[in-house]
Design an enzyme around this catalytic site. Sequence first.
Site, PDB file in Angstrom:
ATOM      1  N   ASN A 236      14.554  25.556  -0.632  1.00  0.00           N
ATOM      2  CA  ASN A 236      13.396  25.944  -0.438  1.00  0.00           C
ATOM      3  C   ASN A 236      14.327  26.309   1.042  1.00  0.00           C
ATOM      4  O   ASN A 236      15.441  26.452   1.367  1.00  0.00           O
ATOM      5  CB  ASN A 236      12.458  24.802   0.466  1.00  0.00           C
TER       6      ASN A 236
ATOM      7  N   CYS B 259      13.247  19.172  -0.134  1.00  0.00           N
ATOM      8  CA  CYS B 259      14.242  19.333  -1.010  1.00  0.00           C
ATOM      9  C   CYS B 259      13.833  18.297  -1.540  1.00  0.00           C
ATOM     10  O   CYS B 259      14.329  18.731  -3.454  1.00  0.00           O
ATOM     11  CB  CYS B 259      15.059  18.073   0.052  1.00  0.00           C
TER      12      CYS B 259
ATOM     13  N   ASP C 100      21.107  23.391   0.875  1.00  0.00           N
ATOM     14  CA  ASP C 100      20.174  22.319   1.347  1.00  0.00           C
ATOM     15  C   ASP C 100      19.482  23.172   2.142  1.00  0.00           C
ATOM     16  O   ASP C 100      20.170  23.307   3.341  1.00  0.00           O
ATOM     17  CB  ASP C 100      20.755  21.276   1.621  1.00  0.00           C
ATOM     18  N   ASP C 101      18.549  23.636   2.083  1.00  0.00           N
ATOM     19  CA  ASP C 101      17.753  24.300   3.707  1.00  0.00           C
ATOM     20  C   ASP C 101      17.814  25.512   3.934  1.00  0.00           C
ATOM     21  O   ASP C 101      17.956  26.235   5.173  1.00  0.00           O
ATOM     22  CB  ASP C 101      17.532  23.341   4.510  1.00  0.00           C
TER      23      ASP C 101
END
Length: 519
Positions: A323, A88, A52-53
């Site tokens: 991302n 997200c 995530d990220d």
Amino acid sequence: MAGSRSGAGASGGRRTGQPTEVTLFTLLLALLTCCVRCAESSKPNIILVLVDDQDVQLGGMTPMKKTKALIGDTGATFVNAFTVTPLCCPSRSSILTGRYPHNHEVRNNSLSGNCSSTLWQNGPESQAFPLYLSKQKYQTFFAGKYLNQYGKKDAGDVGHVPPGWDQWHALVGNSQYYNYTLSVNGKEEKHSDRYEEDYLTDLILNRSLHFLDDRSPQHPFFIMLSPPAPHSPWTAAPQYQKEFSNVQAPRDGSFDKPGKDKHWLLRQPVNPMPNSSLTFLDNAYRRRWQTLLSVDDMVEMLVKKLDSIQELNNTYIFYTSDNGYHTGQFSLPIDKRQLYEFDIRIPLLVRGPGINPNQKLQAPVLNIDLAPTILDISGVNLSTVNMDGQSFLSQMAPSLRNGTARPFFLVEYTGEGNPTTDPACPKLGPGLSQCFPDCVCEDAYNNTYACVRTLDGKQDLQYCEFADSESFVEMYNLTSDPNQLENIVKKVDPSVLQAMNQRLIKLQSCAGSSCRDVM
Ligand SMILES: *[C@@H]1O[C@H](CO)[C@@H](O)[C@H](O)[C@H]1NC(C)=O
Ligand SMILES: *[C@@H]1O[C@H](CO)[C@@H](O)[C@H](O)[C@H]1NC(C)=O
Ligand SMILES: *[C@@H]1O[C@H](CO)[C@@H](O)[C@H](O)[C@H]1NC(C)=O
Ligand SMILES: *[C@@H]1O[C@H](CO)[C@@H](O)[C@H](O)[C@H]1NC(C)=O
Ligand SMILES: *[C@@H]1O[C@H](CO)[C@@H](O)[C@H](O)[C@H]1NC(C)=O
Ligand SMILES: *[C@@H]1O[C@H](CO)[C@@H](O)[C@H](O)[C@H]1NC(C)=O
């Protein structure tokens, strides 16, 4: 065997010769069934690790030493991997459906923007790739963060388990490391903050290892692990909280540079950044890396487990992020949501059968390509699925497939804002969001854009149009200006702008094969 004997016996009385034929036929049938089963169980397994990220542009992969050795060095590293939308929920929806946002219609992280909404559940989610895998007799397992609104009351509560999953351990809401709720196959399970029992990155790994122990060896498996790291609140495992004490965010080419020729939102930040922003973003950078060390352990444990059950050489492992992320670029302290390299580039490493070790692959690949690639591996005929992306199996394993890379692609984003003024930043007015630290806003309703990218080994150009009151246009030549410092829109030959605009228009309304055939 009992069946074949009685079959032969039943017709045995009529003619000699026939019993043998029947026995032969039954034997053949048995052989055939066995072959189908053998073929099924030798189908490759697939694992997708979705963090995530995690950026790739600003050193996000540096702490992942074991992952780079166990996946990248043993397989392929895609050096031009992109998300088609740097946020997200829309990005994860693209990964699940293989579609651009304009086709899955998940616009932002809110329920009203279709994040895990009922419309999404009844529409795109019911055609997402896990369902196809399940039809291919894969045993499927999910654990971790799914979609930001998943499990909330208005999103069907924890009882909603998306189709195609046999085992489901999904986080309710957005990334957390402790004090969270899971949907375990549709039942609520609450967790507190004891490291040994609740640390989410470790917990999802442990559950996947149990799934591997309990699986049926007759069928291949698919595992998707979606840890919270390195998303805020950046809570590292206790043993890692003192790591990287001397690390600070890289002062790269666009670090703390003014966004003077850029769209409205980029012209707002104070430049140079105040010291408080620098302290904040350096701390965030360090803590992000600390949380990733548990993900690196996860990859190592998974590989060890696959080796011990003798499935390692028959398993594809994909490692990627939803991302990118920035820390100080163009004086924006921390976030994603921008069209620039740091936010749209993602890590993508893959190992598996037919993939030679140590490959650095240049072909541009997108997050919408993950679903078609996974389905291609599982044996689904891709002409039967409704996806915008394309399989990149041919890029990483040319001995298994032929195929060419795409020269153009789309990145599209719908800005998020708040209808009312942030009380902590009363001077700013409404329509903005993510205004911290120091009241620098990272998003706004008018941060809505679409970009076409040309990336084919000869040209590396980015052309973006904003849906704001200025109809702002940005264009970059990334070959001569990799840090995107100079917006060349006023310098470029109008015919070039026109050609880019035409491609952009086509891509913004493309669906399926028309997304892949833009010239
Ligand atoms: C949400 O998705 C549905 C189709 O699934 C679509 O009709 C609707 O317009 C979408 N909402 C938004 C805000 O895009
Ligand atoms: C978890 O919740 C408890 C009880 O509300 C609280 O005391 C604790 O600080 C929380 N822990 C974390 C890591 O947020
Ligand atoms: C995961 O398993 C390991 C090894 O059995 C154990 O030490 C650890 O406490 C477990 N963590 C969680 C969160 O379940
Ligand atoms: C910011 O930090 C720099 C270097 O650490 C220091 O020289 C400067 O005085 C600080 N500025 C303010 C306003 O505190
Ligand atoms: C995996 O390794 C085993 C034993 O080393 C071997 O028999 C098998 O053929 C290999 N499978 C693949 C797909 O390479
Ligand atoms: C999300 O999208 C919906 C539909 O366009 C919009 O109404 C809502 O304001 C958006 N949410 C945010 C936080 O921008």
